[in-house]
Design an enzyme around this catalytic site. Structure first.
Site, PDB file in Angstrom:
ATOM      1  N   ARG A 180       1.546 -13.739 -36.231  1.00  0.00           N
ATOM      2  CA  ARG A 180       0.383 -14.101 -36.907  1.00  0.00           C
ATOM      3  C   ARG A 180       0.032 -12.703 -37.525  1.00  0.00           C
ATOM      4  O   ARG A 180      -1.270 -12.099 -37.787  1.00  0.00           O
ATOM      5  CB  ARG A 180      -0.621 -14.363 -36.048  1.00  0.00           C
ATOM      6  CG  ARG A 180      -0.572 -15.661 -35.260  1.00  0.00           C
ATOM      7  CD  ARG A 180      -0.384 -16.924 -35.884  1.00  0.00           C
ATOM      8  NE  ARG A 180      -0.032 -17.969 -35.177  1.00  0.00           N
ATOM      9  CZ  ARG A 180       1.045 -18.176 -34.744  1.00  0.00           C
ATOM     10  NH1 ARG A 180       2.390 -17.756 -35.842  1.00  0.00           N
ATOM     11  NH2 ARG A 180       1.466 -19.369 -34.135  1.00  0.00           N
ATOM     12  N   SER A 230      -6.271 -22.719 -32.226  1.00  0.00           N
ATOM     13  CA  SER A 230      -6.379 -21.685 -31.159  1.00  0.00           C
ATOM     14  C   SER A 230      -7.073 -20.500 -31.835  1.00  0.00           C
ATOM     15  O   SER A 230      -6.869 -20.119 -32.778  1.00  0.00           O
ATOM     16  CB  SER A 230      -4.790 -21.200 -30.996  1.00  0.00           C
ATOM     17  OG  SER A 230      -3.968 -22.271 -30.306  1.00  0.00           O
ATOM     18  N   GLU A 300      -7.409 -14.687 -32.638  1.00  0.00           N
ATOM     19  CA  GLU A 300      -6.500 -15.135 -34.036  1.00  0.00           C
ATOM     20  C   GLU A 300      -7.587 -15.656 -34.867  1.00  0.00           C
ATOM     21  O   GLU A 300      -7.511 -15.391 -36.379  1.00  0.00           O
ATOM     22  CB  GLU A 300      -5.617 -16.224 -33.646  1.00  0.00           C
ATOM     23  CG  GLU A 300      -4.764 -16.901 -34.631  1.00  0.00           C
ATOM     24  CD  GLU A 300      -3.636 -17.992 -34.196  1.00  0.00           C
ATOM     25  OE1 GLU A 300      -3.320 -17.850 -32.830  1.00  0.00           O
ATOM     26  OE2 GLU A 300      -3.566 -18.824 -35.037  1.00  0.00           O
TER      27      GLU A 300
HETATM   28  C1  FAD Z   1      -6.515 -28.239 -35.267  1.00  0.00           C
HETATM   29  C2  FAD Z   1      -5.833 -27.013 -36.006  1.00  0.00           C
HETATM   30  C3  FAD Z   1      -4.715 -26.705 -35.440  1.00  0.00           C
HETATM   31  C4  FAD Z   1      -3.795 -25.632 -36.140  1.00  0.00           C
HETATM   32  N1  FAD Z   1      -2.778 -25.299 -35.562  1.00  0.00           N
HETATM   33  C5  FAD Z   1      -2.035 -24.212 -35.924  1.00  0.00           C
HETATM   34  C6  FAD Z   1      -0.559 -23.861 -35.547  1.00  0.00           C
HETATM   35  O1  FAD Z   1      -0.007 -24.581 -34.975  1.00  0.00           O
HETATM   36  N2  FAD Z   1      -0.198 -22.854 -36.078  1.00  0.00           N
HETATM   37  C7  FAD Z   1      -0.864 -21.707 -36.615  1.00  0.00           C
HETATM   38  O2  FAD Z   1      -0.313 -20.590 -36.963  1.00  0.00           O
HETATM   39  N3  FAD Z   1      -2.241 -22.000 -37.210  1.00  0.00           N
HETATM   40  C8  FAD Z   1      -2.696 -23.116 -36.712  1.00  0.00           C
HETATM   41  N4  FAD Z   1      -4.057 -23.523 -37.101  1.00  0.00           N
HETATM   42  C9  FAD Z   1      -4.757 -22.466 -37.920  1.00  0.00           C
HETATM   43  C10 FAD Z   1      -4.945 -22.464 -39.346  1.00  0.00           C
HETATM   44  O3  FAD Z   1      -4.521 -23.780 -39.862  1.00  0.00           O
HETATM   45  C11 FAD Z   1      -3.656 -21.271 -40.091  1.00  0.00           C
HETATM   46  O4  FAD Z   1      -3.921 -20.125 -39.888  1.00  0.00           O
HETATM   47  C12 FAD Z   1      -3.479 -21.552 -41.450  1.00  0.00           C
HETATM   48  O5  FAD Z   1      -2.438 -20.880 -42.106  1.00  0.00           O
HETATM   49  C13 FAD Z   1      -4.732 -21.063 -42.104  1.00  0.00           C
HETATM   50  O6  FAD Z   1      -4.512 -21.214 -43.576  1.00  0.00           O
HETATM   51  P1  FAD Z   1      -6.080 -21.780 -44.604  1.00  0.00           P
HETATM   52  O7  FAD Z   1      -5.361 -22.025 -45.774  1.00  0.00           O
HETATM   53  O8  FAD Z   1      -6.779 -22.648 -43.853  1.00  0.00           O
HETATM   54  O9  FAD Z   1      -6.193 -20.286 -44.575  1.00  0.00           O
HETATM   55  P2  FAD Z   1      -8.070 -19.914 -44.564  1.00  0.00           P
HETATM   56  O10 FAD Z   1      -8.590 -19.970 -43.141  1.00  0.00           O
HETATM   57  O11 FAD Z   1      -8.731 -20.456 -45.555  1.00  0.00           O
HETATM   58  O12 FAD Z   1      -8.066 -18.274 -44.673  1.00  0.00           O
HETATM   59  C14 FAD Z   1      -7.098 -17.499 -43.675  1.00  0.00           C
HETATM   60  C15 FAD Z   1      -7.055 -16.210 -44.197  1.00  0.00           C
HETATM   61  O13 FAD Z   1      -6.018 -16.314 -45.032  1.00  0.00           O
HETATM   62  C16 FAD Z   1      -6.669 -15.603 -46.576  1.00  0.00           C
HETATM   63  N5  FAD Z   1      -6.165 -16.387 -47.568  1.00  0.00           N
HETATM   64  C17 FAD Z   1      -6.322 -17.679 -47.714  1.00  0.00           C
HETATM   65  N6  FAD Z   1      -5.441 -17.990 -49.123  1.00  0.00           N
HETATM   66  C18 FAD Z   1      -5.325 -16.759 -49.513  1.00  0.00           C
HETATM   67  C19 FAD Z   1      -4.459 -16.188 -50.697  1.00  0.00           C
HETATM   68  N7  FAD Z   1      -4.084 -17.277 -51.576  1.00  0.00           N
HETATM   69  N8  FAD Z   1      -4.323 -15.037 -50.820  1.00  0.00           N
HETATM   70  C20 FAD Z   1      -4.864 -14.002 -50.070  1.00  0.00           C
HETATM   71  N9  FAD Z   1      -5.356 -14.439 -48.888  1.00  0.00           N
HETATM   72  C21 FAD Z   1      -5.465 -15.440 -48.557  1.00  0.00           C
HETATM   73  C22 FAD Z   1      -8.042 -15.859 -46.329  1.00  0.00           C
HETATM   74  O14 FAD Z   1      -8.869 -14.741 -47.099  1.00  0.00           O
HETATM   75  C23 FAD Z   1      -8.343 -15.478 -44.777  1.00  0.00           C
HETATM   76  O15 FAD Z   1      -8.355 -14.144 -44.654  1.00  0.00           O
HETATM   77  C24 FAD Z   1      -4.649 -24.717 -36.658  1.00  0.00           C
HETATM   78  C25 FAD Z   1      -6.058 -24.723 -37.135  1.00  0.00           C
HETATM   79  C26 FAD Z   1      -6.501 -26.098 -36.626  1.00  0.00           C
HETATM   80  C27 FAD Z   1      -7.983 -26.458 -37.092  1.00  0.00           C
END
Ligand code: FAD
Length: 305
Positions: A180, A230, A300
């Protein structure tokens, strides 16, 4: 210029260059937790050129800004977000095959779209991403992973924009990936687009793997409630969920925030949870787990204040 003049000028310029703009937009609409007060300015960039302008205006005038993906790893303050929240639409949602085993896509593409595109093209390596509710930008930032796969295993190159508007391409050994963790977490850069190197595979096998992973998610995760997945990282030699369950914390709640009965590693929003409820519950879990097991759970989940 006063603060409000800076914000007004930023908004006028954003509208002039064709961005979609919302004022005081509730972040509860843009996070999977369904928690968060208003973003003062909520703007969607559709091209690299307009993004460059938005970033440079914000940097020049010292307006605070942040990038938003799908908001699936975020807990946003009840007070909301000062300055601008930038999301990626338009060309950032493009996806294409660049060669037999290589996909290029914008940072705004969802992992669902990316992994189903890989399936359509009989490419293996992205099955793990099926079911992670984020965008490519957020997933690269986090080095998202599941079921033995991680972004780091498939990402070949990634273009980002620095704070002074330079577009830079990083490749394989540059990403500083860990659990992560990525170089993007250490810098205020905007991820623009990525190239993924996959392997030609058998469509039926790829599909079966994706279905299996999704079934495991639906049976083990509380997908019926809003959450951010998580909350804690996996501690060395153990699992956060197991430790939390061992401490008898399943079902413990603060306000509308509750430790899931189905998966103790998740905090769910049972209705009307605030950021403060979740933060208080996180603290309670960390303290209890530390006192009873000696493990220090590390978050996380990213808190945006
Ligand atoms: C039900 C559920 C299940 C999940 N399962 C997993 C799993 O199995 N494994 C896992 O790793 N995670 C999991 N997650 C967590 C999450 O989905 C991941 O961390 C995902 O990668 C976040 O992506 P996001 O686009 O939603 O980012 P956001 O939550 O919108 O942002 C996360 C971070 O990334 C930054 N960011 C986003 N886009 C950019 C960009 N273009 N440039 C620079 N910075 C950027 C944001 O500023 C922020 O700091 C889960 C979440 C949920 C709700």
């Amino acid at each position: 210029m006063t603060d409000s003049q800076i914000k007004n000028t930023f908004c006028e310029k954003a509208l002039e260059c064709g961005c979609d703009l919302l004022m005081d937009e509730p972040m509860s609409r843009h996070t999977t937790f369904k928690i968060g007060g208003p973003a003062e300015i909520f703007v969607e960039a559709k091209t690299v050129e307009t993004l460059k302008k938005l970033v440079s205006w914000a940097e020049e005038s010292k307006l605070k800004y942040m990038l938003l993906g799908n908001g699936s790893n975020l807990l946003v303050s009840d007070k909301g977000i000062e300055g601008a929240v930038i999301t990626l639409g338009g060309e950032f949602k493009d996806i294409r095959l660049v060669s037999e085993d290589t996909i290029a896509c914008g940072a705004g593409v969802t992992l669902a779209k990316l992994s189903s595109f890989a399936l359509e093209n009989s490419l293996e390596g992205l099955e793990f991403a099926w079911g992670i509710p984020g965008t490519v930008g957020g997933a690269v930032f986090m080095n998202a992973g599941a079921y033995g796969g991680e972004i780091k295993d498939v990402l070949k190159t990634c273009r980002h924009m620095t704070q002074d508007g330079q577009v830079v391409t990083l490749s394989e050994n540059d990403f500083n990936f860990g659990y992560r963790k990525s170089i993007y977490k250490e810098n205020k850069w905007t991820i623009l687009d990525c190239v993924f190197k996959l392997k030609k595979g058998n469509k039926e096998d790829i599909k079966a793997k994706m279905t299996d992973f999704m079934n495991r998610r639906t049976s083990k995760q509380p997908l019926e409630y809003p959450s951010a997945g998580s909350v804690f990282k996996r501690p060395e030699g153990n699992f956060a969920g197991t430790l939390i369950e061992q401490c008898g914390l399943k079902g413990t709640s603060v306000g509308g925030a509750c430790v899931s009965e189905k998966h103790a590693g998740f905090i769910v929003n049972k209705g009307g949870a605030t950021c403060k409820d979740v933060c208080d519950l996180v603290e309670l879990i960390q303290k209890t787990v530390k006192d009873e097991t000696g493990y220090q759970l590390e978050r996380e989940l990213i808190i945006v204040e």
